[in-house]
Design a protein around this motif. Sequence first.
Motif, short mmCIF file in Angstrom:
data_model
loop_
_atom_site.label_atom_id
_atom_site.label_comp_id
_atom_site.label_asym_id
_atom_site.label_seq_id
_atom_site.Cartn_x
_atom_site.Cartn_y
_atom_site.Cartn_z
N PHE A 39 89.39 28.36 33.91
CA PHE A 39 90.72 29.05 34.06
C PHE A 39 90.58 29.18 35.77
O PHE A 39 89.74 29.27 36.22
N PHE A 40 92.07 29.22 36.22
CA PHE A 40 92.61 28.76 37.66
C PHE A 40 93.09 30.09 38.68
O PHE A 40 93.68 30.02 38.43
N SER A 41 91.97 30.64 39.59
CA SER A 41 91.97 31.84 39.55
C SER A 41 92.84 32.05 41.19
O SER A 41 92.68 30.69 41.86
N ARG A 42 94.21 31.88 41.18
CA ARG A 42 95.12 31.31 41.90
C ARG A 42 95.18 33.25 42.44
O ARG A 42 96.16 33.65 43.10
N GLU A 43 94.11 33.13 44.18
CA GLU A 43 94.22 33.81 45.39
C GLU A 43 94.31 34.82 44.78
O GLU A 43 93.79 36.36 45.49
N LEU A 44 93.26 35.94 43.32
CA LEU A 44 93.45 36.75 43.13
C LEU A 44 92.01 37.64 43.81
O LEU A 44 92.56 39.00 43.67
N VAL A 45 91.14 37.19 44.59
CA VAL A 45 89.67 37.43 45.46
C VAL A 45 90.34 36.60 46.43
O VAL A 45 90.20 37.91 47.61
N THR A 46 90.58 35.86 46.91
CA THR A 46 90.41 36.01 48.68
C THR A 46 92.07 35.32 48.69
O THR A 46 92.24 34.23 48.25
N PRO A 47 93.25 35.97 49.65
CA PRO A 47 93.89 35.28 50.31
C PRO A 47 93.40 33.74 50.93
O PRO A 47 93.30 33.60 51.33
N GLY A 48 94.35 32.67 50.17
CA GLY A 48 94.68 31.29 50.86
C GLY A 48 93.28 30.33 49.86
O GLY A 48 93.05 29.76 49.72
N GLY A 49 92.65 31.48 49.13
CA GLY A 49 91.86 30.81 48.02
C GLY A 49 91.63 30.34 46.03
O GLY A 49 92.47 31.06 45.56
N GLY A 50 91.07 29.25 45.86
CA GLY A 50 91.28 29.31 44.45
C GLY A 50 90.30 29.36 44.16
O GLY A 50 89.14 28.85 44.57
N HIS A 51 90.42 29.43 42.92
CA HIS A 51 88.50 29.31 42.18
C HIS A 51 89.06 28.66 40.56
O HIS A 51 89.72 29.62 40.06
N ILE A 52 88.57 27.68 39.94
CA ILE A 52 88.09 27.55 39.02
C ILE A 52 86.78 27.46 37.76
O ILE A 52 85.85 26.85 38.31
N ALA A 53 87.09 28.38 36.92
CA ALA A 53 85.62 28.82 36.30
C ALA A 53 86.37 27.74 35.22
O ALA A 53 86.91 27.95 34.29
N VAL A 54 85.15 26.71 34.54
CA VAL A 54 84.63 26.29 32.99
C VAL A 54 83.60 27.25 32.49
O VAL A 54 82.35 27.03 32.95
N ARG A 55 84.31 27.24 31.33
CA ARG A 55 83.61 27.60 30.77
C ARG A 55 81.76 27.34 29.61
O ARG A 55 82.71 26.50 29.69
N LEU A 56 81.18 27.20 29.74
CA LEU A 56 79.56 26.83 29.36
C LEU A 56 80.01 27.82 27.46
O LEU A 56 80.48 28.17 27.32
N PRO A 57 79.80 26.03 27.09
CA PRO A 57 79.73 26.11 25.27
C PRO A 57 78.66 27.38 25.19
O PRO A 57 77.75 28.14 25.71
N LEU A 67 79.35 32.72 29.35
CA LEU A 67 79.01 32.10 30.99
C LEU A 67 80.35 31.07 31.58
O LEU A 67 80.69 30.57 30.29
N ALA A 68 80.40 30.47 32.79
CA ALA A 68 81.04 30.05 33.40
C ALA A 68 80.27 29.46 34.75
O ALA A 68 79.65 29.66 34.91
N ILE A 69 80.69 27.61 35.41
CA ILE A 69 80.27 27.35 36.23
C ILE A 69 81.97 27.54 37.75
O ILE A 69 83.10 27.66 36.73
N GLY A 70 81.79 27.50 38.40
CA GLY A 70 82.98 27.25 38.84
C GLY A 70 83.29 26.99 40.65
O GLY A 70 81.83 26.31 40.45
N VAL A 71 83.99 26.18 40.22
CA VAL A 71 84.52 25.72 41.84
C VAL A 71 85.56 26.45 42.69
O VAL A 71 86.04 26.48 42.62
N SER A 72 85.59 26.82 44.14
CA SER A 72 85.84 27.55 44.62
C SER A 72 86.46 26.54 46.07
O SER A 72 85.95 25.97 46.44
#
Length: 108
Positions: A39-57, A67-72
Amino acid sequence: ADSEIRALVRRTASEQPRQKLSASEVVKNVDKFRQEGYFFSRELVTPGGGHIAVRLPSRSTGRTHCLAIGVSGWIEEIQRNEAKIVKLMRRAIRSVGLDTKTESAPER
């Protein structure tokens, strides 16, 4: 289950009245996460910020939560590199012995 998600949204809204959450929007986002495996979170938490979360198997451990890992980062950079970031995150997950193919998420 969607009913659990809606209950969590109600609870969060009662604890954080400034946080404007729509249960329908959260369910829609979770459905997208389930379908795509990320999932790509676009400015849902931080104005101007994005976060991609990938589900762990999932593992057959009896645990009910995923659980997931993420990059912001800044949304422009994350958005421009979305496909590459997701591909690298999935590769990293596989490199430690977890199989992303066991999920319904397509490889991109």
